[in-house]
Design a protein around this motif. Structure first.
Motif, PDB file in Angstrom:
ATOM      1  N   SER A 103       0.795  -1.223   0.000  1.00  0.00           N
ATOM      2  CA  SER A 103       0.000   0.000   0.000  1.00  0.00           C
ATOM      3  C   SER A 103       0.823   1.266   0.000  1.00  0.00           C
ATOM      4  O   SER A 103       0.381   2.309  -0.446  1.00  0.00           O
ATOM      5  N   HIS A 104       2.042   1.186   0.518  1.00  0.00           N
ATOM      6  CA  HIS A 104       2.879   2.386   0.522  1.00  0.00           C
ATOM      7  C   HIS A 104       4.337   1.974   0.596  1.00  0.00           C
ATOM      8  O   HIS A 104       4.661   0.912   1.086  1.00  0.00           O
ATOM      9  N   ASP A 105       5.160   2.810   0.076  1.00  0.00           N
ATOM     10  CA  ASP A 105       6.599   2.591   0.148  1.00  0.00           C
ATOM     11  C   ASP A 105       7.064   3.186   1.465  1.00  0.00           C
ATOM     12  O   ASP A 105       7.293   4.384   1.578  1.00  0.00           O
ATOM     13  N   LEU A 106       7.188   2.334   2.503  1.00  0.00           N
ATOM     14  CA  LEU A 106       7.433   2.843   3.849  1.00  0.00           C
ATOM     15  C   LEU A 106       8.743   3.597   3.942  1.00  0.00           C
ATOM     16  O   LEU A 106       8.814   4.676   4.513  1.00  0.00           O
ATOM     17  N   ASN A 107       9.818   3.040   3.359  1.00  0.00           N
ATOM     18  CA  ASN A 107      11.099   3.737   3.437  1.00  0.00           C
ATOM     19  C   ASN A 107      11.042   5.105   2.780  1.00  0.00           C
ATOM     20  O   ASN A 107      11.609   6.075   3.263  1.00  0.00           O
ATOM     21  N   GLN A 108      10.341   5.190   1.615  1.00  0.00           N
ATOM     22  CA  GLN A 108      10.223   6.485   0.957  1.00  0.00           C
ATOM     23  C   GLN A 108       9.459   7.461   1.833  1.00  0.00           C
ATOM     24  O   GLN A 108       9.798   8.648   1.915  1.00  0.00           O
ATOM     25  N   SER A 109       8.410   6.977   2.517  1.00  0.00           N
ATOM     26  CA  SER A 109       7.655   7.836   3.424  1.00  0.00           C
ATOM     27  C   SER A 109       8.537   8.315   4.573  1.00  0.00           C
ATOM     28  O   SER A 109       8.426   9.460   5.010  1.00  0.00           O
ATOM     29  N   ILE A 110       9.412   7.425   5.042  1.00  0.00           N
ATOM     30  CA  ILE A 110      10.321   7.807   6.126  1.00  0.00           C
ATOM     31  C   ILE A 110      11.321   8.840   5.628  1.00  0.00           C
ATOM     32  O   ILE A 110      11.677   9.783   6.334  1.00  0.00           O
ATOM     33  N   PHE A 111      11.815   8.671   4.376  1.00  0.00           N
ATOM     34  CA  PHE A 111      12.689   9.697   3.792  1.00  0.00           C
ATOM     35  C   PHE A 111      12.000  11.060   3.832  1.00  0.00           C
ATOM     36  O   PHE A 111      12.579  12.067   4.246  1.00  0.00           O
ATOM     37  N   GLU A 112      10.745  11.098   3.389  1.00  0.00           N
ATOM     38  CA  GLU A 112      10.000  12.357   3.333  1.00  0.00           C
ATOM     39  C   GLU A 112       9.767  12.921   4.732  1.00  0.00           C
ATOM     40  O   GLU A 112       9.886  14.133   4.948  1.00  0.00           O
ATOM     41  N   THR A 125      11.638  12.333   7.390  1.00  0.00           N
ATOM     42  CA  THR A 125      12.935  12.805   7.885  1.00  0.00           C
ATOM     43  C   THR A 125      13.260  14.189   7.324  1.00  0.00           C
ATOM     44  O   THR A 125      13.720  15.073   8.044  1.00  0.00           O
ATOM     45  N   ASP A 126      13.006  14.362   6.022  1.00  0.00           N
ATOM     46  CA  ASP A 126      13.243  15.669   5.397  1.00  0.00           C
ATOM     47  C   ASP A 126      12.385  16.748   6.041  1.00  0.00           C
ATOM     48  O   ASP A 126      12.846  17.864   6.311  1.00  0.00           O
ATOM     49  N   ALA A 127      11.116  16.421   6.284  1.00  0.00           N
ATOM     50  CA  ALA A 127      10.206  17.401   6.873  1.00  0.00           C
ATOM     51  C   ALA A 127      10.669  17.810   8.270  1.00  0.00           C
ATOM     52  O   ALA A 127      10.649  18.996   8.629  1.00  0.00           O
ATOM     53  N   LEU A 156       8.841   4.870  14.962  1.00  0.00           N
ATOM     54  CA  LEU A 156       9.950   5.520  15.667  1.00  0.00           C
ATOM     55  C   LEU A 156      11.269   4.813  15.360  1.00  0.00           C
ATOM     56  O   LEU A 156      12.297   5.465  15.133  1.00  0.00           O
ATOM     57  N   ALA A 157      11.240   3.483  15.341  1.00  0.00           N
ATOM     58  CA  ALA A 157      12.464   2.719  15.045  1.00  0.00           C
ATOM     59  C   ALA A 157      12.961   3.015  13.637  1.00  0.00           C
ATOM     60  O   ALA A 157      14.163   3.191  13.404  1.00  0.00           O
ATOM     61  N   MET A 158      12.044   3.079  12.669  1.00  0.00           N
ATOM     62  CA  MET A 158      12.430   3.372  11.288  1.00  0.00           C
ATOM     63  C   MET A 158      12.990   4.782  11.157  1.00  0.00           C
ATOM     64  O   MET A 158      13.960   5.024  10.434  1.00  0.00           O
ATOM     65  N   LEU A 159      12.375   5.728  11.873  1.00  0.00           N
ATOM     66  CA  LEU A 159      12.846   7.109  11.835  1.00  0.00           C
ATOM     67  C   LEU A 159      14.248   7.218  12.441  1.00  0.00           C
ATOM     68  O   LEU A 159      15.131   7.882  11.895  1.00  0.00           O
ATOM     69  N   THR A 160      14.444   6.516  13.569  1.00  0.00           N
ATOM     70  CA  THR A 160      15.760   6.503  14.203  1.00  0.00           C
ATOM     71  C   THR A 160      16.798   5.894  13.265  1.00  0.00           C
ATOM     72  O   THR A 160      17.913   6.409  13.128  1.00  0.00           O
ATOM     73  N   ARG A 161      16.414   4.795  12.594  1.00  0.00           N
ATOM     74  CA  ARG A 161      17.322   4.151  11.641  1.00  0.00           C
ATOM     75  C   ARG A 161      17.712   5.122  10.532  1.00  0.00           C
ATOM     76  O   ARG A 161      18.872   5.173  10.111  1.00  0.00           O
ATOM     77  N   GLN A 162      16.748   5.905  10.055  1.00  0.00           N
ATOM     78  CA  GLN A 162      17.024   6.819   8.964  1.00  0.00           C
ATOM     79  C   GLN A 162      18.050   7.885   9.371  1.00  0.00           C
ATOM     80  O   GLN A 162      18.963   8.224   8.615  1.00  0.00           O
ATOM     81  N   PHE A 163      17.915   8.410  10.592  1.00  0.00           N
ATOM     82  CA  PHE A 163      18.885   9.400  11.069  1.00  0.00           C
ATOM     83  C   PHE A 163      20.263   8.772  11.271  1.00  0.00           C
ATOM     84  O   PHE A 163      21.288   9.415  11.027  1.00  0.00           O
ATOM     85  N   LYS A 164      20.288   7.519  11.718  1.00  0.00           N
ATOM     86  CA  LYS A 164      21.574   6.823  11.863  1.00  0.00           C
ATOM     87  C   LYS A 164      22.252   6.666  10.510  1.00  0.00           C
ATOM     88  O   LYS A 164      23.472   6.819  10.384  1.00  0.00           O
ATOM     89  N   ILE A 165      21.447   6.343   9.476  1.00  0.00           N
ATOM     90  CA  ILE A 165      22.003   6.206   8.123  1.00  0.00           C
ATOM     91  C   ILE A 165      22.581   7.539   7.657  1.00  0.00           C
ATOM     92  O   ILE A 165      23.683   7.596   7.097  1.00  0.00           O
ATOM     93  N   ILE A 166      21.831   8.618   7.881  1.00  0.00           N
ATOM     94  CA  ILE A 166      22.298   9.950   7.483  1.00  0.00           C
ATOM     95  C   ILE A 166      23.633  10.278   8.148  1.00  0.00           C
ATOM     96  O   ILE A 166      24.578  10.751   7.503  1.00  0.00           O
ATOM     97  N   LEU A 167      23.726  10.020   9.444  1.00  0.00           N
ATOM     98  CA  LEU A 167      24.965  10.303  10.178  1.00  0.00           C
ATOM     99  C   LEU A 167      26.115   9.436   9.671  1.00  0.00           C
ATOM    100  O   LEU A 167      27.246   9.915   9.533  1.00  0.00           O
TER     101      LEU A 167
END
Length: 287
Positions: A211-220, A222-224, A251-262
């Motif tokens: 139904s949705h691309d979860l990682n892409q939603s998390i990217f968006e 994170t950007d916001a 929350l876990a996915m969002l935290t993962r995304q910031f870890k990837i960025i760092l």
């Protein structure tokens, strides 16, 4: 007999434990009355003694699963547990599941903990590890890209379906190496395809069922948050909750995304190119 199952890949580790339990029930305890499971983060020697001393009424031995025996305890308690376990003899099968223990590059056990950097075991933990790992060890690290592809192919074969290369790449890029998510999506897609008369899973099936691309939603999202765009961040968050995404998972996915960025920022500062980053950070090139 003691068996320790450990490593960061909880999907495969817990799958192996489930397999061992099924074999135990099939061969030793058909009534399924001799299996016990405890969370051991706050376990004392007295607690452990009571668990291991209890006999089965209907089977010749018990199967006991003890989770996280080495986690979050004072060194004195860990040392006492090691002394107790090294002194007992039991006919029972005891499985220790240590989800926060991994191996470093020298194949030595380390504590993975909540941080990205593994931490060496202290003396008490080393002593306890030498006891619980003396009979059998089963280690489950995260899969490499090549291993992930092989796992994927085996799982498709088990489900009795095939998937187009384009659909595979799209789903893998969207979800990443999370076997829990991948397995859920594959099972859903396979059930739909088989119920529809079979055939190859393609991009249209993904558009219909994923139904949705979860990682892409998390990217968006994170950007916001990075841009301090509260309205957009709240809207995106609401969309996820409406689609029944669990708040803690979000929350876990969002935290993962910031870890990837760092991690990527640090890799760039160290002069790494994209190819080297994907290897060292174990990320899909799409990410």
């Amino acid at each position: 007999m003691m068996i320790v199952v450990y490593g960061p890949d909880s999907f495969r580790a817990l799958g192996k434990i489930k397999e061992m339990k099924e074999k135990f029930v099939r061969e030793i305890d058909e009534l399924d009355t001799s299996f016990g499971e405890i969370e051991a983060k706050a376990l004392t020697v007295a607690d452990l003694s009571r668990v291991l001393a209890t006999d089965s009424l209907f089977a010749k031995k018990r199967l006991i699963l003890i989770r996280n025996l080495m986690a979050s305890k004072a060194e004195s308690v860990v040392g006492a547990l090691a002394d107790y376990l090294s002194s007992i003899k039991t006919d029972n099968i005891v499985i220790f599941y240590e989800e926060q223990i991994g191996l470093d590059k020298n194949k030595k056990p380390v504590s993975l903990g909540a941080t990205d950097k593994p931490k060496a075991l202290n003396k008490a933990q080393q002593k306890l590890w030498s006891v619980i790992a003396r009979d059998h060890q089963m280690y489950y690290p995260l899969l490499s890209d090549q291993e992930l592809v092989r796992w994927w192919e085996r799982r498709l074969a088990e489900l009795g379906v095939t998937m187009s290369r384009v659909a595979q790449q799209r789903l893998l890029a969207a979800i990443g190496p999370d076997l829990w998510l991948l397995n859920n999506e594959l099972e859903k897609l396979a059930a739909y395809k088989l119920a529809s008369g079979g055939g190859e899973i393609d991009e249209e099936d993904l558009r219909l069922l994923v139904s949705h691309d979860l990682n892409q939603s998390i990217f968006e999202l994170t950007d916001a948050i990075g841009n301090r765009d509260k309205a957009k961040a709240i809207t995106l968050m609401r969309q996820q909750l409406i689609q029944n995404v669990m708040p803690l998972y979000l929350l876990a996915m969002l935290t993962r995304q910031f870890k990837i960025i760092l991690s990527v920022r640090q890799a760039l500062d160290n002069g790494q190119n994209v190819k080297l980053m994907t290897e060292t950070l174990k990320l899909h090139p799409y990410v």
